[in-house]
Design a protein around this motif. Structure first.
Motif, mmCIF file in Angstrom:
data_model
loop_
_atom_site.group_PDB
_atom_site.id
_atom_site.type_symbol
_atom_site.label_atom_id
_atom_site.label_comp_id
_atom_site.label_asym_id
_atom_site.label_seq_id
_atom_site.Cartn_x
_atom_site.Cartn_y
_atom_site.Cartn_z
ATOM 1 N N LEU A 2 18.392 19.490 -53.374
ATOM 2 C CA LEU A 2 17.032 19.248 -53.109
ATOM 3 C C LEU A 2 17.092 18.815 -51.195
ATOM 4 O O LEU A 2 16.076 19.383 -50.814
ATOM 5 C CB LEU A 2 16.852 18.154 -53.465
ATOM 6 C CG LEU A 2 16.413 17.979 -54.862
ATOM 7 C CD1 LEU A 2 16.694 16.607 -55.677
ATOM 8 C CD2 LEU A 2 15.424 18.470 -55.580
ATOM 9 N N ALA A 3 18.144 18.322 -50.898
ATOM 10 C CA ALA A 3 18.273 18.477 -49.415
ATOM 11 C C ALA A 3 17.585 19.729 -48.922
ATOM 12 O O ALA A 3 16.879 19.871 -48.244
ATOM 13 C CB ALA A 3 19.406 17.792 -48.698
ATOM 14 N N SER A 25 16.622 13.477 -53.664
ATOM 15 C CA SER A 25 18.059 13.531 -53.060
ATOM 16 C C SER A 25 18.655 12.092 -53.136
ATOM 17 O O SER A 25 19.827 11.926 -53.962
ATOM 18 C CB SER A 25 18.411 14.274 -52.224
ATOM 19 O OG SER A 25 19.312 14.686 -51.392
ATOM 20 N N LEU A 26 18.040 10.889 -52.714
ATOM 21 C CA LEU A 26 19.305 9.947 -52.601
ATOM 22 C C LEU A 26 19.219 9.142 -54.241
ATOM 23 O O LEU A 26 20.344 8.485 -53.945
ATOM 24 C CB LEU A 26 18.446 8.889 -51.701
ATOM 25 C CG LEU A 26 18.367 9.409 -49.992
ATOM 26 C CD1 LEU A 26 17.630 8.311 -49.321
ATOM 27 C CD2 LEU A 26 19.717 9.274 -49.283
ATOM 28 N N GLN A 27 18.542 9.521 -55.176
ATOM 29 C CA GLN A 27 18.600 8.795 -56.016
ATOM 30 C C GLN A 27 20.099 9.384 -56.256
ATOM 31 O O GLN A 27 20.613 8.566 -57.328
ATOM 32 C CB GLN A 27 17.747 8.416 -57.064
ATOM 33 C CG GLN A 27 16.309 8.260 -56.020
ATOM 34 C CD GLN A 27 14.818 8.603 -56.981
ATOM 35 O OE1 GLN A 27 14.837 8.980 -58.165
ATOM 36 N NE2 GLN A 27 14.186 8.344 -56.885
ATOM 37 N N SER A 33 28.843 8.522 -50.607
ATOM 38 C CA SER A 33 29.232 10.243 -50.171
ATOM 39 C C SER A 33 28.489 9.679 -48.742
ATOM 40 O O SER A 33 28.099 9.650 -47.938
ATOM 41 C CB SER A 33 27.750 10.704 -51.261
ATOM 42 O OG SER A 33 28.275 11.601 -50.918
ATOM 43 N N GLU A 34 29.459 11.008 -48.334
ATOM 44 C CA GLU A 34 29.158 11.595 -46.838
ATOM 45 C C GLU A 34 27.926 12.799 -46.918
ATOM 46 O O GLU A 34 27.014 12.459 -45.741
ATOM 47 C CB GLU A 34 30.107 12.976 -46.743
ATOM 48 C CG GLU A 34 31.846 12.768 -45.997
ATOM 49 C CD GLU A 34 32.575 13.402 -46.157
ATOM 50 O OE1 GLU A 34 31.976 14.989 -45.473
ATOM 51 O OE2 GLU A 34 33.569 12.619 -45.427
ATOM 52 N N LEU A 35 27.742 12.873 -48.250
ATOM 53 C CA LEU A 35 25.698 13.199 -48.423
ATOM 54 C C LEU A 35 25.272 12.346 -47.577
ATOM 55 O O LEU A 35 23.478 12.610 -47.631
ATOM 56 C CB LEU A 35 25.612 13.921 -48.748
ATOM 57 C CG LEU A 35 26.535 15.745 -49.420
ATOM 58 C CD1 LEU A 35 25.827 16.183 -50.271
ATOM 59 C CD2 LEU A 35 26.078 16.967 -48.118
ATOM 60 N N VAL A 36 25.433 11.147 -48.184
ATOM 61 C CA VAL A 36 24.076 10.526 -47.892
ATOM 62 C C VAL A 36 24.047 10.017 -46.258
ATOM 63 O O VAL A 36 22.594 9.343 -46.001
ATOM 64 C CB VAL A 36 24.771 8.971 -48.131
ATOM 65 C CG1 VAL A 36 23.882 7.636 -48.272
ATOM 66 C CG2 VAL A 36 24.294 8.587 -49.984
ATOM 67 N N VAL A 37 24.590 9.783 -45.524
ATOM 68 C CA VAL A 37 24.129 9.821 -44.328
ATOM 69 C C VAL A 37 23.561 10.635 -43.901
ATOM 70 O O VAL A 37 22.460 10.855 -43.650
ATOM 71 C CB VAL A 37 25.667 9.613 -43.144
ATOM 72 C CG1 VAL A 37 25.262 9.998 -41.735
ATOM 73 C CG2 VAL A 37 26.487 8.662 -43.670
ATOM 74 N N GLN A 59 15.819 3.530 -42.651
ATOM 75 C CA GLN A 59 16.638 4.967 -42.942
ATOM 76 C C GLN A 59 17.534 4.553 -42.324
ATOM 77 O O GLN A 59 19.348 5.069 -41.738
ATOM 78 C CB GLN A 59 15.732 6.193 -43.232
ATOM 79 C CG GLN A 59 14.902 6.548 -44.727
ATOM 80 C CD GLN A 59 15.675 6.034 -45.777
ATOM 81 O OE1 GLN A 59 16.929 6.347 -46.446
ATOM 82 N NE2 GLN A 59 15.157 5.337 -46.467
ATOM 83 N N TYR A 60 16.756 5.170 -40.541
ATOM 84 C CA TYR A 60 18.420 4.911 -39.528
ATOM 85 C C TYR A 60 19.796 3.525 -39.657
ATOM 86 O O TYR A 60 20.991 3.959 -39.590
ATOM 87 C CB TYR A 60 17.739 4.492 -38.023
ATOM 88 C CG TYR A 60 17.230 6.387 -37.776
ATOM 89 C CD1 TYR A 60 18.243 7.460 -38.077
ATOM 90 C CD2 TYR A 60 15.977 6.237 -37.031
ATOM 91 C CE1 TYR A 60 17.273 8.354 -37.485
ATOM 92 C CE2 TYR A 60 15.368 7.271 -37.024
ATOM 93 C CZ TYR A 60 16.198 8.634 -37.182
ATOM 94 O OH TYR A 60 15.731 9.360 -36.492
ATOM 95 N N LEU A 61 18.992 2.401 -40.289
ATOM 96 C CA LEU A 61 19.796 1.674 -40.752
ATOM 97 C C LEU A 61 20.730 1.261 -41.702
ATOM 98 O O LEU A 61 21.456 1.285 -41.384
ATOM 99 C CB LEU A 61 18.795 0.262 -40.836
ATOM 100 C CG LEU A 61 18.466 -0.810 -39.391
ATOM 101 C CD1 LEU A 61 16.583 -1.531 -39.585
ATOM 102 C CD2 LEU A 61 19.447 -0.842 -38.005
ATOM 103 N N LEU A 62 20.191 2.019 -42.969
ATOM 104 C CA LEU A 62 21.088 1.709 -43.950
ATOM 105 C C LEU A 62 21.925 3.442 -43.456
ATOM 106 O O LEU A 62 23.347 3.052 -43.692
ATOM 107 C CB LEU A 62 20.146 2.520 -45.589
ATOM 108 C CG LEU A 62 19.183 1.783 -45.597
ATOM 109 C CD1 LEU A 62 18.301 1.891 -46.532
ATOM 110 C CD2 LEU A 62 19.937 0.663 -46.289
ATOM 111 N N ALA A 63 21.497 4.512 -42.677
ATOM 112 C CA ALA A 63 23.137 5.364 -42.693
ATOM 113 C C ALA A 63 23.628 4.953 -42.291
ATOM 114 O O ALA A 63 24.613 5.110 -41.657
ATOM 115 C CB ALA A 63 21.839 6.337 -41.337
#
Length: 177
Positions: A2-3, A25-27, A33-37, A59-63
């Motif tokens: 998806l990314a 994709s995030l869901q 997961s490394e892909l989350v960042v 999103q930046y804060l969550l990453a």
């Protein structure tokens, strides 16, 4: 997958489609997961391209909070976060993020340029801003963004004649190629 599809859609200018694909994709990803960042940073970039600064900031804060965000990733995320704050109109938060990065590494050319430019743009700490921007220019003498910042701070200092050279060079004046 998806990314990757989101990247293709974004390149094709279909930012809203890319946004939806990255959200989906995030869901499907575990939070550790490394892909989350990477996905959150991509999504922040898509939000930024659409001037959805609150979404980019979130999103930046969550990453940054992810346990999989390494030190270099966090530094780059913080640079993006600073820009998102500034673009959203919160200069103080954007400046604070850059000042924190600068305190950790006062030799970083990108931080010197960005923070120096913010200072210059607001007409504050102009001498310090010039020194910071010159550090950036010395590291990459042909970088148009750095040259533009140098011209701007020199202009703000009232050194108009001196400001012309870096501004012309930054804008591709044939005399400076």
């Amino acid at each position: 997958l998806l990314a990757r599809l989101a990247t293709i859609e974004a390149v094709d200018g279909k930012l809203e489609v890319a946004e939806k694909l990255l959200e989906k994709s995030l869901q499907g990803l575990a939070e550790d997961s490394e892909l989350v960042v990477e996905t959150r940073v991509r999504l922040a970039g898509i939000y930024a391209r659409q001037d959805k600064w609150d979404g980019a900031i979130e999103q930046y804060l969550l990453a940054m909070e992810s346990p999989k965000a390494n030190e270099e990733a966090v530094r780059l995320i913080r640079m993006g976060l600073s820009n998102a704050y500034v673009q959203s109109g919160d200069m103080n938060k954007g400046e604070k993020v850059l000042e924190d990065i600068y305190a950790e590494d006062p030799t970083d050319p990108g931080v010197n340029n960005d923070l120096g430019y913010l200072y210059a743009d607001q007409g504050k700490e102009l001498e310090k801003a010039e020194k910071m921007i010159r550090i950036a220019v010395e590291s990459q003498p042909d970088n148009p963004a750095y040259l533009d910042s140098l011209g701007w701070v020199l202009f703000k200092l009232g050194r108009n004649e001196e400001a012309l050279e870096p501004l012309k060079k930054a804008n591709g004046d044939p005399e400076y190629r």
